[in-house]
Motif scaffolding. Structure first.
Motif, mmCIF file in Angstrom:
data_model
loop_
_atom_site.group_PDB
_atom_site.id
_atom_site.type_symbol
_atom_site.label_atom_id
_atom_site.label_comp_id
_atom_site.label_asym_id
_atom_site.label_seq_id
_atom_site.Cartn_x
_atom_site.Cartn_y
_atom_site.Cartn_z
ATOM 1 N N GLN A 108 0.863 -1.179 0.000
ATOM 2 C CA GLN A 108 0.000 0.000 0.000
ATOM 3 C C GLN A 108 0.901 1.230 0.000
ATOM 4 O OE1 GLN A 108 -3.104 -0.152 3.015
ATOM 5 N NE2 GLN A 108 -2.918 -2.369 3.129
ATOM 6 N N VAL A 122 -2.575 -11.010 -7.056
ATOM 7 C CA VAL A 122 -3.486 -10.170 -6.289
ATOM 8 C C VAL A 122 -3.986 -9.021 -7.161
ATOM 9 C CG1 VAL A 122 -3.714 -8.690 -4.253
ATOM 10 C CG2 VAL A 122 -2.265 -10.739 -4.156
ATOM 11 N N ARG A 123 -5.274 -8.813 -7.134
ATOM 12 C CA ARG A 123 -5.877 -7.690 -7.854
ATOM 13 C C ARG A 123 -5.648 -6.422 -7.037
ATOM 14 N NH1 ARG A 123 -10.876 -6.549 -11.264
ATOM 15 N NH2 ARG A 123 -11.842 -4.714 -10.319
ATOM 16 N N CYS A 124 -5.061 -5.397 -7.672
ATOM 17 C CA CYS A 124 -4.752 -4.131 -6.999
ATOM 18 C C CYS A 124 -5.485 -2.982 -7.689
ATOM 19 C CB CYS A 124 -3.250 -3.857 -7.015
ATOM 20 S SG CYS A 124 -2.283 -5.055 -6.060
ATOM 21 N N PRO A 163 -3.872 -3.352 -2.586
ATOM 22 C CA PRO A 163 -4.680 -4.517 -2.959
ATOM 23 C C PRO A 163 -6.166 -4.192 -2.788
ATOM 24 C CG PRO A 163 -2.822 -5.194 -1.613
ATOM 25 C CD PRO A 163 -2.849 -3.691 -1.585
ATOM 26 N N GLU A 164 -6.980 -4.786 -3.632
ATOM 27 C CA GLU A 164 -8.401 -4.426 -3.672
ATOM 28 C C GLU A 164 -9.086 -4.569 -2.312
ATOM 29 O OE1 GLU A 164 -12.091 -5.189 -6.715
ATOM 30 O OE2 GLU A 164 -10.878 -6.921 -6.138
ATOM 31 N N ASP A 165 -8.761 -5.621 -1.563
ATOM 32 C CA ASP A 165 -9.459 -5.842 -0.290
ATOM 33 C C ASP A 165 -9.088 -4.823 0.784
ATOM 34 O OD1 ASP A 165 -6.886 -6.765 0.061
ATOM 35 O OD2 ASP A 165 -7.453 -8.598 1.115
ATOM 36 N N ARG A 166 -8.032 -4.040 0.553
ATOM 37 C CA ARG A 166 -7.623 -3.022 1.517
ATOM 38 C C ARG A 166 -7.700 -1.609 0.927
ATOM 39 N NH1 ARG A 166 -5.023 -5.255 5.903
ATOM 40 N NH2 ARG A 166 -4.417 -7.444 5.715
ATOM 41 N N TYR A 167 -8.149 -1.523 -0.288
ATOM 42 C CA TYR A 167 -8.068 -0.252 -1.003
ATOM 43 C C TYR A 167 -8.914 0.843 -0.354
ATOM 44 C CZ TYR A 167 -8.560 3.307 -4.588
ATOM 45 O OH TYR A 167 -8.588 4.504 -5.255
ATOM 46 N N GLN A 168 -10.158 0.557 -0.039
ATOM 47 C CA GLN A 168 -11.038 1.607 0.479
ATOM 48 C C GLN A 168 -10.515 2.188 1.786
ATOM 49 O OE1 GLN A 168 -13.462 3.217 -0.980
ATOM 50 N NE2 GLN A 168 -13.261 1.941 -2.805
ATOM 51 N N GLN A 169 -10.017 1.346 2.657
ATOM 52 C CA GLN A 169 -9.467 1.824 3.918
ATOM 53 C C GLN A 169 -8.219 2.680 3.675
ATOM 54 O OE1 GLN A 169 -8.454 -1.282 6.678
ATOM 55 N NE2 GLN A 169 -7.858 0.133 8.302
#
Length: 203
Positions: free
Chosen positions: A81, A158-160, A181-187
């Motif tokens: 990130q 991993v999709r970023c 990474p997509e699963d952490r992107y919004q945060q």
């Protein structure tokens, strides 16, 4: 004939996508400084260069060695990130910054990925000055795009998500870039948006 040639040349120039030079014209030195507000001393990040920039400091982020960026910050515990700021001389950036040039730049990236058989998905197309900005920095209302690609992280595909936000001020072009990474992107985007919003030029 000359007028026709000039108009044709102008049309070709305005149709060009943004083309990045090999390196930023203005590399900057990043360091943590202390700012005193009343009786409280607060840490800040200072970017020293032709025109200094200051912003908030968050413990979760650390200053990293840039490659082609003017400034690079990475998450202290999740280095995939990152947020960066790259500053170009406006005259070195072919195509200029407009909704049209950013859209063509994004389309070119998509076409290059397709030729190389790489995954690439456009998430957000650039928009004009109408409506609220997705992110702001240095007092500008930039042109912002988002796209997805894949990275090999710890042996896994991993999709970023990548956000690029472009602004042009006083003959210089600023590129703010966020990746996670997509699963952490919004945060991470929320943290980065707050940091970007705190950026200001130091007089």
């Amino acid at each position: 004939m000359n007028r026709l040639f000039a108009l044709t040349s102008l049309a070709l120039f305005t149709a060009l996508p943004i083309s990045l030079p090999a390196a930023p014209v203005y590399p900057m030195t990043a360091k943590i400084v202390t700012e005193k507000l009343e009786a409280v001393e607060l840490p800040r990040i200072r970017l020293s260069g032709k025109q200094d920039i200051q912003m908030d400091y968050y413990d979760a982020l650390e200053i990293a060695k840039p490659s082609n960026e003017s400034m690079l910050l990475k998450h202290r515990f999740l280095p995939n990130q990152e947020i960066s700021l790259t500053i170009f001389n406006g005259s070195e950036l072919q195509g200029g910054v407009s909704v049209e040039s950013v859209a063509r730049y994004l389309r070119r990236k998509s076409e290059e990925a397709a030729r190389n058989k790489q995954f690439f998905e456009i998430i957000t197309q650039p928009e004009g000055g109408e409506g609220p900005a997705k992110i702001r920095f240095l007092g500008a209302k930039p042109i912002t795009i988002e796209y997805a690609l894949t990275r090999d992280i710890d042996g896994k595909v991993v999709r970023c998500i990548i956000l690029e936000s472009w602004a042009q001020m006083d003959g210089q072009t600023y590129l703010l870039r966020i990746e996670a990474p997509e699963d952490r992107y919004q945060q991470f985007f929320g943290l980065s948006k707050s940091l970007a919003g705190s950026m200001y030029f130091v007089e």
